[in-house]
Write a protein that holds these residues in place. Sequence first.
Motif, PDB file in Angstrom:
ATOM      1  N   PHE A 160      11.670  12.065  -0.361  1.00  0.00           N
ATOM      2  CA  PHE A 160      11.515  11.011   0.649  1.00  0.00           C
ATOM      3  C   PHE A 160      12.774  10.157   0.720  1.00  0.00           C
ATOM      4  CE2 PHE A 160      10.287   6.604   1.607  1.00  0.00           C
ATOM      5  CZ  PHE A 160       9.641   6.767   2.819  1.00  0.00           C
ATOM      6  N   SER A 161      13.173   9.647  -0.417  1.00  0.00           N
ATOM      7  CA  SER A 161      14.328   8.756  -0.491  1.00  0.00           C
ATOM      8  C   SER A 161      15.600   9.471  -0.036  1.00  0.00           C
ATOM      9  CB  SER A 161      14.435   8.256  -1.931  1.00  0.00           C
ATOM     10  OG  SER A 161      15.756   8.009  -2.277  1.00  0.00           O
ATOM     11  N   HIS A 162      15.736  10.728  -0.436  1.00  0.00           N
ATOM     12  CA  HIS A 162      16.922  11.500  -0.099  1.00  0.00           C
ATOM     13  C   HIS A 162      17.000  11.794   1.406  1.00  0.00           C
ATOM     14  CE1 HIS A 162      20.260  14.192  -0.771  1.00  0.00           C
ATOM     15  NE2 HIS A 162      19.643  15.148  -0.109  1.00  0.00           N
ATOM     16  N   ALA A 163      15.836  12.126   2.005  1.00  0.00           N
ATOM     17  CA  ALA A 163      15.814  12.471   3.432  1.00  0.00           C
ATOM     18  C   ALA A 163      16.327  11.314   4.273  1.00  0.00           C
ATOM     19  CB  ALA A 163      14.393  12.846   3.860  1.00  0.00           C
ATOM     20  N   ARG A 218       0.834  -1.203   0.000  1.00  0.00           N
ATOM     21  CA  ARG A 218       0.000   0.000   0.000  1.00  0.00           C
ATOM     22  C   ARG A 218       0.873   1.260   0.000  1.00  0.00           C
ATOM     23  NH1 ARG A 218      -2.665   2.503   4.256  1.00  0.00           N
ATOM     24  NH2 ARG A 218      -1.917   0.881   5.647  1.00  0.00           N
ATOM     25  N   LEU A 219       1.920   1.260   0.816  1.00  0.00           N
ATOM     26  CA  LEU A 219       2.797   2.424   0.906  1.00  0.00           C
ATOM     27  C   LEU A 219       3.544   2.634  -0.417  1.00  0.00           C
ATOM     28  CD1 LEU A 219       4.265   1.915   4.496  1.00  0.00           C
ATOM     29  CD2 LEU A 219       2.407   3.412   3.778  1.00  0.00           C
ATOM     30  N   ALA A 264       6.159   7.112  12.428  1.00  0.00           N
ATOM     31  CA  ALA A 264       7.235   7.607  11.565  1.00  0.00           C
ATOM     32  C   ALA A 264       8.541   7.677  12.353  1.00  0.00           C
ATOM     33  CB  ALA A 264       6.866   8.977  11.006  1.00  0.00           C
ATOM     34  N   LEU A 265       8.462   8.190  13.561  1.00  0.00           N
ATOM     35  CA  LEU A 265       9.666   8.303  14.391  1.00  0.00           C
ATOM     36  C   LEU A 265      10.253   6.925  14.688  1.00  0.00           C
ATOM     37  CD1 LEU A 265      11.594  10.011  16.090  1.00  0.00           C
ATOM     38  CD2 LEU A 265       9.983   9.843  17.976  1.00  0.00           C
ATOM     39  N   ARG A 266       9.376   5.975  14.999  1.00  0.00           N
ATOM     40  CA  ARG A 266       9.830   4.610  15.292  1.00  0.00           C
ATOM     41  C   ARG A 266      10.539   4.011  14.074  1.00  0.00           C
ATOM     42  NH1 ARG A 266       6.974  -0.230  15.307  1.00  0.00           N
ATOM     43  NH2 ARG A 266       5.097   0.898  14.767  1.00  0.00           N
ATOM     44  N   LEU A 267       9.960   4.208  12.896  1.00  0.00           N
ATOM     45  CA  LEU A 267      10.552   3.654  11.673  1.00  0.00           C
ATOM     46  C   LEU A 267      11.905   4.306  11.389  1.00  0.00           C
ATOM     47  CD1 LEU A 267       7.388   3.427   9.376  1.00  0.00           C
ATOM     48  CD2 LEU A 267       8.460   1.626  10.718  1.00  0.00           C
ATOM     49  N   ALA A 286       9.158  13.693   9.037  1.00  0.00           N
ATOM     50  CA  ALA A 286       8.083  14.384   8.324  1.00  0.00           C
ATOM     51  C   ALA A 286       7.788  13.684   6.998  1.00  0.00           C
ATOM     52  CB  ALA A 286       8.474  15.840   8.077  1.00  0.00           C
ATOM     53  N   GLU A 287       8.826  13.221   6.310  1.00  0.00           N
ATOM     54  CA  GLU A 287       8.623  12.532   5.030  1.00  0.00           C
ATOM     55  C   GLU A 287       7.871  11.210   5.235  1.00  0.00           C
ATOM     56  OE1 GLU A 287       9.091  13.356   1.939  1.00  0.00           O
ATOM     57  OE2 GLU A 287       9.876  15.327   2.424  1.00  0.00           O
ATOM     58  N   PHE A 288       8.263  10.471   6.260  1.00  0.00           N
ATOM     59  CA  PHE A 288       7.582   9.199   6.551  1.00  0.00           C
ATOM     60  C   PHE A 288       6.130   9.436   6.929  1.00  0.00           C
ATOM     61  CE2 PHE A 288      11.247   6.284   6.749  1.00  0.00           C
ATOM     62  CZ  PHE A 288      10.621   5.109   6.352  1.00  0.00           C
ATOM     63  N   ALA A 289       5.893  10.525   7.691  1.00  0.00           N
ATOM     64  CA  ALA A 289       4.544  10.776   8.196  1.00  0.00           C
ATOM     65  C   ALA A 289       3.586  11.193   7.081  1.00  0.00           C
ATOM     66  CB  ALA A 289       4.588  11.831   9.301  1.00  0.00           C
ATOM     67  N   LYS A 290       4.128  11.478   5.882  1.00  0.00           N
ATOM     68  CA  LYS A 290       3.248  11.796   4.747  1.00  0.00           C
ATOM     69  C   LYS A 290       2.595  10.542   4.171  1.00  0.00           C
ATOM     70  CE  LYS A 290       5.839  15.765   2.990  1.00  0.00           C
ATOM     71  NZ  LYS A 290       6.854  16.084   1.973  1.00  0.00           N
ATOM     72  N   LEU A 291       3.165   9.380   4.470  1.00  0.00           N
ATOM     73  CA  LEU A 291       2.618   8.133   3.941  1.00  0.00           C
ATOM     74  C   LEU A 291       1.263   7.841   4.581  1.00  0.00           C
ATOM     75  CD1 LEU A 291       5.843   5.932   4.002  1.00  0.00           C
ATOM     76  CD2 LEU A 291       4.797   7.027   2.023  1.00  0.00           C
ATOM     77  N   PRO A 292       0.360   7.190   3.844  1.00  0.00           N
ATOM     78  CA  PRO A 292      -0.981   6.936   4.393  1.00  0.00           C
ATOM     79  C   PRO A 292      -0.923   5.980   5.581  1.00  0.00           C
ATOM     80  CG  PRO A 292      -0.658   5.735   2.336  1.00  0.00           C
ATOM     81  CD  PRO A 292       0.537   6.619   2.505  1.00  0.00           C
TER      82      PRO A 292
END
Lengths: 204, 204
Positions: free
Chosen positions: A44-47, A28-29, B26-29, B13-19
């Motif tokens: 995203f990938s760069h961050a 899904r992601l 996001a922080l954990r990941l 912040a980039e991770f937290a944009k994912l659904p």
Amino acid sequence: MNFSSKLLETAVAEFAKLPGIGQKTALRLVLHLLDEDKEEVERFSHAISKLRNEVQFCEACHNISDQAVCEICASPRRNHQLICLVEDTRDVMAIENTSQYNGLYHVLGGLISPMDGVGPSDLNIDSLIERIKNTEVTEVIFAVSATMEGDTTIFYLNKKLKDFPLKISTIARGIAFGGELEYVDEITLGRSIATRVLYESSIK
Amino acid sequence: MNFSSKLLETAVAEFAKLPGIGQKTALRLVLHLLDEDKEEVERFSHAISKLRNEVQFCEACHNISDQAVCEICASPRRNHQLICLVEDTRDVMAIENTSQYNGLYHVLGGLISPMDGVGPSDLNIDSLIERIKNTEVTEVIFAVSATMEGDTTIFYLNKKLKDFPLKISTIARGIAFGGELEYVDEITLGRSIATRVLYESSIK
């Protein structure tokens, strides 16, 4: 799963390695990212890659930092006589969010857990002793989880630190604010009666 | 949240944009990725960026593919007279996993949904008509979700396709295999009685 594309399969497999992310969520992601603009995905990938390659850990407290010494340790406005011991960065963030603490931190990088093969030598304990020897610290606060591992770590460190001229404290344990008494577990409730505090000092 | 590092904040912040991914997850990941080897994280970051930049969509069926024409459309062992209409790639994967279907697919790229501003022109319908005109297709199977949007899409396409010499079918709807009757919702149960099939044909 039957993937129609090797690229898709690889990306899903990489996502599924993350904790708590299964194959379906990973798919899904990844499909969500496919719908996004190229620039957005590149960001995203760069961050992530930039974070892993450029992140530093504070020389003094081992917290994640952009500089060699983190903002908290470098700040002249913080109380450098207090050190709060925490397990990891998340705990620093949690305490910082309360705005109730103005001292420094020391990130242990884990808790002693013989079951998981984590011993004292795996934690940032030597650097803590050095800090206590070489700086103006007068109080060490244990702010670790109220678990077996947390208690073991406190017990070990307490013995290790007892010869230093330090005040040693732990954060208060008891029923949570807003918590209904009848739903509190027995151990917490029992201990909160045993370690009750005078009303005067509880509201200060 | 109080981040001790700008790099960390950006990655979270980039991770937290994912659904379905909030700040805490996001922080954990991100902290998990920080614990990984650099090469591992590079592989993760690269897989995503490569997917987005190099992925193709099959010219015939619009499924995600590594080539201009996907493996399914290119395979001589599949039945090229059957086209199964699905909403997206996930549905293709779900049907492929059953190993019960040997025809081709056509990925619509969504379902008609006036509420979300998705009209027929946003879907891969023109290319479907072209395919039907120019290839040996004899049957079109609707395999879309049993929702308002699915039904609307079927209704629209059915009108659009009715002048072609085609068999048009939808996948069977009813109670799930292994489903207990008492827990089936009323609409499904009611419709499954109304559209009952002869026992002989239900076990073939």
